[in-house]
Motif scaffolding. Structure first.
Motif, mmCIF file in Angstrom:
data_model
loop_
_atom_site.group_PDB
_atom_site.id
_atom_site.type_symbol
_atom_site.label_atom_id
_atom_site.label_comp_id
_atom_site.label_asym_id
_atom_site.label_seq_id
_atom_site.Cartn_x
_atom_site.Cartn_y
_atom_site.Cartn_z
ATOM 1 N N GLN A 135 0.855 -1.233 -0.045
ATOM 2 C CA GLN A 135 -0.078 -0.077 -0.057
ATOM 3 C C GLN A 135 0.848 1.357 -0.448
ATOM 4 O O GLN A 135 0.601 2.230 -0.478
ATOM 5 N N HIS A 136 2.121 1.474 0.477
ATOM 6 C CA HIS A 136 2.960 2.280 0.616
ATOM 7 C C HIS A 136 3.337 2.856 -0.840
ATOM 8 O O HIS A 136 3.359 3.937 -1.308
ATOM 9 N N LEU A 174 -7.686 -2.957 -0.051
ATOM 10 C CA LEU A 174 -8.111 -1.640 0.077
ATOM 11 C C LEU A 174 -6.975 -1.063 1.282
ATOM 12 O O LEU A 174 -6.767 -1.569 2.215
ATOM 13 N N PRO A 175 -6.599 -0.034 0.864
ATOM 14 C CA PRO A 175 -5.508 0.723 2.014
ATOM 15 C C PRO A 175 -6.306 0.909 3.178
ATOM 16 O O PRO A 175 -7.289 1.130 3.416
ATOM 17 N N THR A 176 -5.241 1.011 4.325
ATOM 18 C CA THR A 176 -5.817 1.149 5.691
ATOM 19 C C THR A 176 -5.657 2.747 6.144
ATOM 20 O O THR A 176 -5.885 3.039 7.204
ATOM 21 N N ARG A 185 -11.157 6.181 1.535
ATOM 22 C CA ARG A 185 -9.694 5.547 1.302
ATOM 23 C C ARG A 185 -9.406 6.022 -0.276
ATOM 24 O O ARG A 185 -10.307 6.311 -0.927
ATOM 25 N N SER A 186 -8.212 6.060 -0.576
ATOM 26 C CA SER A 186 -8.029 6.679 -2.111
ATOM 27 C C SER A 186 -8.241 5.824 -3.041
ATOM 28 O O SER A 186 -8.078 4.656 -2.653
ATOM 29 N N TRP A 187 -8.335 6.173 -4.314
ATOM 30 C CA TRP A 187 -8.540 5.197 -5.389
ATOM 31 C C TRP A 187 -7.514 5.280 -6.249
ATOM 32 O O TRP A 187 -6.975 6.229 -6.613
ATOM 33 N N SER A 188 -6.805 4.171 -6.797
ATOM 34 C CA SER A 188 -5.470 4.295 -7.336
ATOM 35 C C SER A 188 -5.504 3.590 -8.933
ATOM 36 O O SER A 188 -6.178 2.515 -8.896
ATOM 37 N N TYR A 189 -5.285 4.568 -9.837
ATOM 38 C CA TYR A 189 -5.399 4.155 -11.173
ATOM 39 C C TYR A 189 -4.273 2.820 -11.561
ATOM 40 O O TYR A 189 -4.369 1.969 -12.255
ATOM 41 N N LEU A 190 -3.138 2.978 -10.710
ATOM 42 C CA LEU A 190 -2.033 1.882 -10.671
ATOM 43 C C LEU A 190 -2.771 0.508 -10.291
ATOM 44 O O LEU A 190 -2.462 -0.568 -10.832
#
Length: 988
Positions: A135-136, A174-176, A185-190
Motif C-alpha cells: 500500500q505504501h 484496500l489501503p488502511t 480511502r484513496s482510489w488508485s489507477y495503478l
C-alpha cells in the motif's frame, strides 16, 4: 573508511540554508550533543550512537542524511553507518518519513532481484509487513497515472512483487490509511491496472468502488472504458435504487455529472433522476446544514460558477432540463425552511433572469437565521448585482427586525447607501414597538449627521429602554454632547436611568454597591449608591477597554486620590469571579480609577494569562493597563507591543490599539504619548548630579547608551565612585537596565517614524531630544530635516554632542521656532546632498542606529501609480525561507493561512493611516519547517477602514473599492514597502 566532514556537510547544505531562512541559527545546531554524536559517528571519531536525545529541531535539519546511502545490495561500511543511524529508535522517530522517501525511490529503480530483496528487508526492519509495503508503493508513492506510475510499471522486479501480492489475495485489497481524503480511502489507477493483469475478477468491483471516491476524478476512467465491459456494471450501480444515505446518493450524482460532462445528451436522464433523489433526500433529512461538498461543472469553466455545492448542481440540471420540476423543489425548500445555498439563487437568475426575483424575495423573507449574516451578505450582494434599488430595498427593510446583530448592522449600511428615503424611514421606525427594529433605525441614522436625525435621536435617549438600541443612539450623538461635565448634568443622567428602570437592581447579583469602599467627588462629598450603581451599569455596557461615554462624565468628577480602595476591590472581585470576559468592565473601571498598585496587579495578571494561553484576556488586560494612564503603565503597554510584535501578534496589535485609545482618553496623539512615556530618570537635562563624601559628580549616558560618570574636575571615570553607598549604586544599576530596555523600543520606534514621516514642532523636538538623556543620544545619530506645512524638505541638519545644530558643511544653523522637524528619508535628498551627508557621517564616525542614509531605494520602473495592484513581482521564484526572514526583518507580519497550512500573504500595517500592504505569496508554510517552491505574487494596499473582518479577501482586480491607488499612498511608505519586497532573494 568513514565519511569526511565535507561529504556530510555537502548533503546537508539545503537543510542549513532552511535553518537560516527560518531564523534557526545553524551555529547553535552545531553545538548540540545530538549533532556531535551523529557527525562523530559518520566521520569515524566515535563508534557508538549512545546518548542521542529527542529534539524536533536537531533532527529536522538532518533530513538529507540518506543521500549518503549508495547501495543496499552490497552496502559499504559507509552505507552501514547511515543505516545504523536510520534504524536508531530516536532518529527513526523523527526521520522515518525522510528515510522512507529515499527507500521508495530506491525500490522503484532496483536493477536486480537481490537489490529488491535488500530494500524490502529495510522496510521489514522498520516493522512493515508485506501488505504495508504494497500500500505504501501503490497508494502513497503512486499519484494517479503520473510519472511514478510509469516508473513502477517499468520496474520488472518491483512489478513482479506487486503482481504476486495481488494474485495471492482472495478479496479486494484496500489501503488502511487516509492519505488523500479525510474519511475515504484513496482510489488508485495503478492498482486498477495491476488488478486487470493479476486478478481481473476484482477489477469490476474496484471500478464500482471508484464511485465512492469523491476526491478522485474518474472522468478519464469513464471516457476510456465507457464502451467497454465496465460500463454496464457502473450504470447498473447508478440506477439500482439502493439509496440509503446522502453519501451514496451524492456519489452517484457525482458520477452521473462526470458522465454528463463527457456526453450530456446521452446521460441527461440519469443526471436528472439522481438530481431529484439528491434534492428530495436533502430536503427531508439535511434541513439546515450549510456546508456541502462542491463539484466543478465543465460548462461553467472560467465563470463564477466553476465550483458549486451539490444541491446547486442538482438545481442547475433540473432548471436546464425540467424547469417546472426544479422550481417545484425550490418552493418546497422555502416552505420547509431548508437552507438554500446562495449559489442556487445565482444559478436561478442564470436560468430565469428577472423572473427569479420572487424567489429571492422568498429567500430573504424566510428564516434567515439558518444562514445568518453570511447568507444575508451573499443574497443581498446578488440582489444588488441583478436588480435595481427600487426592487430590493423593500426586501432589505424587511430584515430590520432580525434577531441577529450582525444582520442589522449589515443592512443598515445597505439601506443608508441605496435608499433615498432611508433617513425618514428610520426616524419613523424609532417609535416601533420592536426593539430590534429600533436598533436598526438607530444604525441607519448613525450614517447620517443631519440636524433632523440628531434631534430625533436626542428625543429618544431618555425614553429608550432597550440598552442595545440606546447605546447605538448614544454613539451617534456622542460628538454633540457637552465637552465638560458638571454635577447637575451627572444628576440628570442618573435620574433618567432610574426612570427607565435601569437602577432597580445591581448590575450583577453579587455586586452590591453598599459593600464596596466609597467613592468621593472632588469637592469631598461621597457619591451616593445610585451614582455608583449608574457608573457600574454604564461601564458594563462597554465592549472595549475604555470608558463609556456617560460613565466618563462621572469619572471626571471623582477624586482619584481617594478611589484606590474602590478600584482594588473591583480587581479582587474580578479575580474571584474567574476573570471571565463578561466581567472585564470591572478591570476597565478599576484601571480608570486605580493607582500604580492596580496597574501592577493588572500587569502580573496579563503575564499569567499569556502563560495560560488566555490570549484574548491578555489583550483586554493590555487595554486596561493603557487606560490606567500612568507613565509606568503606558511604558508596560509599549513593552507588550514590542514583545509580541511577531509572536502572539494579536497581543502586540492590541497594545498598539490600546496606546491609541489611551492617547484619545488623554487628549493627545499616540505619537505624543510615546514621547511622554520615555523616562528622564530624574536627570536635570542631560546630567544627574550626585554627591559622594562631599565631592560632586555627574552621571550621563554616553554614545553607546551606557551610564558614564564625571568628577567635579570634568574627568571621565571608569565607574561610579567606589565610596558611593549601596542604595545609590542600586539606583544607577536599575537606570542602566531600564536604558537597555528603552533602547530596544526606541530604535525601532524612530525607524517607524522615519517610515511614516512623523513631525515635531521645533519646540517639541528640543524638549524631547535635547532635554532627555536617552533621546539626546538618538538625536546625535540621525540626520534631521526642517519641513514646511506641506511636508516639503527645507533644510537638513545634524545634532552635535555639544547640542549645536550643524549643516552638511559643518556650519552651525539656526532653526525657525515655528518649523517642523522630522527624520530625513534618503529619497527626499538629491544625490549630491545625500553623498555629502554620507561623507559627513563617515568623517564624524557616527554609527547609525538603523540604516538611514544607506537605506535601500526601490526601482519604480514598470509601476503605474494610477493602479492599485503591483504585478511586477508576480511569479518571482525566491530562495527557500527568504520571504519570511526578509519581510519579518522589515516589520511585516504573517497573513492568513489557507489549505494545507500554507501562508497566503505577508502584511505591513501603517497603523496611523489605517492602511495595510499585502504581498500575496506561494509555497511558504505557516510554521517553520515546511513549504514548497516559494514565489511572490501580487502586491497591493488595503484601506483598513473598509474591511470589517480580520483578513481581507483577495481582490479580483484594480477596481476593488477596498484598495488604495498607489498614487494615494504616502510616498515614503510606498518606497519602504517596495524596498522590502525587492530585498527578498530570488533564485539564481
Amino acid at each position: 573508511m568513514a565519511f569526511t566532514i565535507e561529504e556530510v556537510e555537502a548533503v546537508r547544505k539545503k537543510e542549513v540554508s532552511i535553518a537560516l531562512a527560518y531564523a534557526v541559527d545553524p551555529n547553535e545546531l552545531l553545538k548540540t550533543e545530538n549533532h556531535n554524536i551523529l557527525m562523530g559517528y559518520l566521520t569515524g571519531k566515535i563508534t557508538s550512537l549512545q546518548g542521542l536525545q529527542h529534539s524536533q529541531v536537531d533532527y529536522y535539519f538532518w533530513g538529507s542524511l540518506f543521500k549518503l546511502l549508495k547501495d543496499l545490495e552490497n552496502p559499504s561500511e559507509n552505507d552501514q553507518l547511515v543505516l545504523d543511524i536510520a534504524h536508531h529508535p530516536v532518529v527513526d522517530y523523527y526521520l522515518r518519513q525522510s528515510f522512507l522517501a529515499w527507500l521508495t525511490g530506491y525500490i522503484v529503480h532496483c536493477r536486480s532481484k537481490k537489490a529488491l530483496d535488500a530494500a524490502l528487508g529495510q522496510f521489514k526492519l522498520l516493522g512493515y509487513k508485506e501488505e504495508d509495503i504494497f500500500q505504501h508503493i501503490v497508494f502513497l508513492h503512486s499519484n494517479f497515472n503520473n510519472a511514478s506510475d510509469e516508473a513502477i510499471l517499468k520496474s520488472p522486479y518491483l512489478l513482479d512483487f506487486l503482481l504476486n501480492f495481488i494474485e495471492g489475495r482472495h478479496k479486494l485489497f484496500l489501503p488502511t490509511f487516509n492519505y488523500y481524503s479525510g474519511g475515504d480511502r484513496s482510489w488508485s489507477y495503478l492498482y486498477f491496472t495491476l488488478l486487470e493483469e493479476a486478478n481481473p475478477q476484482f477489477a469490476n468491483e474496484y471500478a464500482l468502488y471508484s464511485m465512492y471516491m469523491e476526491r478522485v476524478n474518474p472522468v478519464v476512467f469513464f471516457d476510456k472504458y465507457k464502451d467497454g465491459h465496465y460500463m454496464p456494471a457502473i450504470l447498473q450501480f447508478l440506477t439500482n435504487g439502493q439509496d440509503s444515505n446522502i453519501d451514496i446518493i451524492r456519489s452517484k450524482l457525482r458520477a452521473a455529472m462526470h458522465l454528463a460532462g463527457v456526453d450530456e445528451l446521452k446521460y441527461a436522464g440519469l443526471v436528472i433522476e439522481l438530481s431529484k433523489k439528491y434534492l428530495h433526500y436533502y430536503c427531508e433529512n439535511i434541513h439546515k446544514q450549510k456546508g456541502e461538498a462542491q463539484f466543478a461543472i465543465p460548462e461553467f469553466e472560467g465563470t463564477q460558477f466553476k465550483y458549486l455545492p451539490y444541491s446547486t448542481c442538482a438545481f442547475h440540471f433540473l432548471l436546464k432540463h425540467d424547469r417546472e420540476e426544479g422550481l417545484k423543489f425550490l418552493t418546497e425548500f422555502f416552505e420547509k425552511k431548508v437552507y438554500v445555498q446562495p449559489d442556487t439563487l445565482a444559478i436561478l437568475y442564470h436560468h430565469l433572469n428577472q423572473e427569479a426575483f420572487p424567489y429571492f424575495k422568498q429567500a430573504l423573507e424566510g428564516d434567515t437565521s439558518v444562514g445568518g449574516i453570511e447568507f444575508c451578505r451573499s443574497v443581498t450582494g446578488l440582489l444588488q448585482q441583478y436588480f435595481t434599488p427600487e426592487q430590493y430595498t423593500p426586501l432589505v427593510w424587511g430584515l430590520s427586525n432580525s434577531k441577529t446583530k450582525a444582520v442589522r448592522e449589515f443592512i443598515a449600511g445597505i439601506l443608508a447607501e441605496n435608499d433615498p428615503a432611508a433617513e425618514a424611514n428610520a426616524i419613523a421606525m424609532l417609535a416601533s414597538k420592536n426593539a430590534e427594529t429600533r436598533q436598526t433605525a438607530a444604525l441607519v441614522l448613525g450614517r447620517f449627521a443631519t440636524p433632523a436625525a440628531m434631534e430625533a435621536i436626542k428625543k429618544m435617549l431618555d425614553k429608550e429602554v432597550n440598552d442595545n438600541a440606546r447605546d447605538i443612539l448614544l454613539e451617534t450623538v456622542a460628538d454633540t454632547l457637552p465637552a465638560e461635565t458638571s454635577h447637575p448634568f451627572v444628576a440628570g443622567m442618573v435620574a433618567a436611568a432610574k426612570s427607565r428602570g435601569k437602577l432597580n437592581k445591581p448590575v450583577e447579583a453579587w455586586l452590591d454597591e453598599a459593600g464596596l469602599p466609597p467613592l468621593y467627588f472632588l469637592h469631598g462629598r461621597q457619591a451616593d449608591n445610585d451614582t455608583v450603581r449608574f457608573l457600574l451599569y454604564r461601564m458594563a455596557r462597554t465592549k472595549t477597554m475604555r470608558s463609556d461615554t456617560e460613565a466618563r462624565y462621572v469619572i471626571q468628577l471623582l477624586d482619584k486620590e481617594k478611589s484606590g480602595p474602590f478600584a482594588t476591590a473591583l480587581i479582587k472581585l474580578f479575580a474571584e469571579k474567574g476573570a471571565k470576559p463578561e466581567y472585564k468592565y470591572l478591570m476597565a473601571l478599576a484601571a480608570l480609577l486605580g493607582n500604580d498598585d492596580v496597574a501592577d496587579k493588572i500587569r502580573t495578571t496579563i503575564n499569567r494569562w499569556v502563560d495560560e494561553n488566555r490570549y484574548k484576556m491578555a489583550e483586554y488586560g493590555v487595554g486596561a493597563l493603557a487606560i490606567q494612564g500612568s507613565n509606568k503603565a503606558l511604558r508596560w503597554v509599549e513593552w507588550y507591543s514590542r514583545k509580541y510584535k511577531s509572536k502572539k501578534a494579536n497581543i502586540g496589535t492590541a497594545a498598539l490599539g490600546a496606546l491609541e485609545n489611551a492617547a484619545e482618553e488623554l487628549g493627545i496623539t499616540a505619537q505624543e504619548l510615546g514621547d511622554r512615556i520615555v523616562p528622564d530618570f530624574g536627570f536635570e537635562g542631560l546630567f544627574k548630579h550626585f554627591t559622594v563624601k562631599d565631592e560632586e559628580y555627574r552621571a550621563f549616558i554616553d554614545s553607546n547608551f551606557k551610564i558614564a560618570f564625571f568628577d567635579e574636575d570634568n574627568k571621565k571615570l571608569k565607574a561610579i565612585p567606589a565610596a558611593a553607598d549601596a542604595e545609590l549604586k542600586e539606583e544607577f544599576k536599575a537606570i542602566a537596565k531600564e536604558v537597555r530596555d528603552i533602547t530596544k523600543s526606541q530604535s525601532s520606534r524612530l525607524e517607524y517614524y522615519l517610515v511614516i514621516q512623523r513631525k515635531w514642532s521645533f519646540g517639541q523636538w528640543q524638549q524631547f531630544f535635547l532635554q532627555n538623556p536617552v533621546m539626546f543620544i538618538y538625536a546625535t545619530k540621525l540626520l534631521w530635516g526642517v519641513y514646511d506645512n506641506t511636508g516639503g524638505l527645507l533644510q537638513t541638519f545634524l545634532c552635535n554632542e555639544d547640542t549645536s545644530l550643524l549643516d552638511a558643511d559643518n556650519e552651525e544653523v539656526a532653526i525657525n521656532k515655528v518649523a517642523m522637524v522630522g527624520i530625513v528619508h534618503p529619497s527626499q535628498l538629491s544625490e549630491d546632498v545625500l553623498q555629502r551627508w554620507k561623507q559627513q557621517f563617515f568623517d564624524l564616525s557616527i554609527e547609525p542606529i538603523f540604516p538611514q542614509l544607506e537605506r535601500r531605494l526601490p526601482d519604480l520602473k514598470d509601476i503605474d501609480l494610477n493602479k492599485a495592484i503591483i504585478t511586477k513581482f508576480e511569479g518571482k521564484k525566491t530562495k527557500t525561507g527568504s520571504i519570511r526572514s526578509t519581510l519579518e526583518r522589515f516589520g511585516w507580519h504573517k497573513g492568513p493561512a489557507g489549505d494545507g497550512g500554507m501562508l497566503e500573504s505577508f502584511n505591513l500595517l501603517y497603523f496611523e493611516k489605517k492602511i495595510e500592504a499585502v504581498l500575496e505569496i506561494e509555497g511558504v508554510g505557516a510554521g517553520y519547517g515546511w513549504g514548497g517552491d516559494e514565489k511572490l505574487r501580487r502586491l497591493y494596499i488595503v484601506d483598513k477602514t473598509k474591511v470589517n473582518t480580520k483578513w481581507f479577501s483577495p481582490p479580483q482586480n484594480d477596481n476593488d473599492d477596498k484598495l488604495v491607488k498607489l498614487k494615494d499612498v504616502p510616498a515614503i511608505f510606498l518606497h519602504e514597502m517596495l524596498a522590502a519586497v525587492e530585498a527578498v532573494k530570488a533564485v539564481e
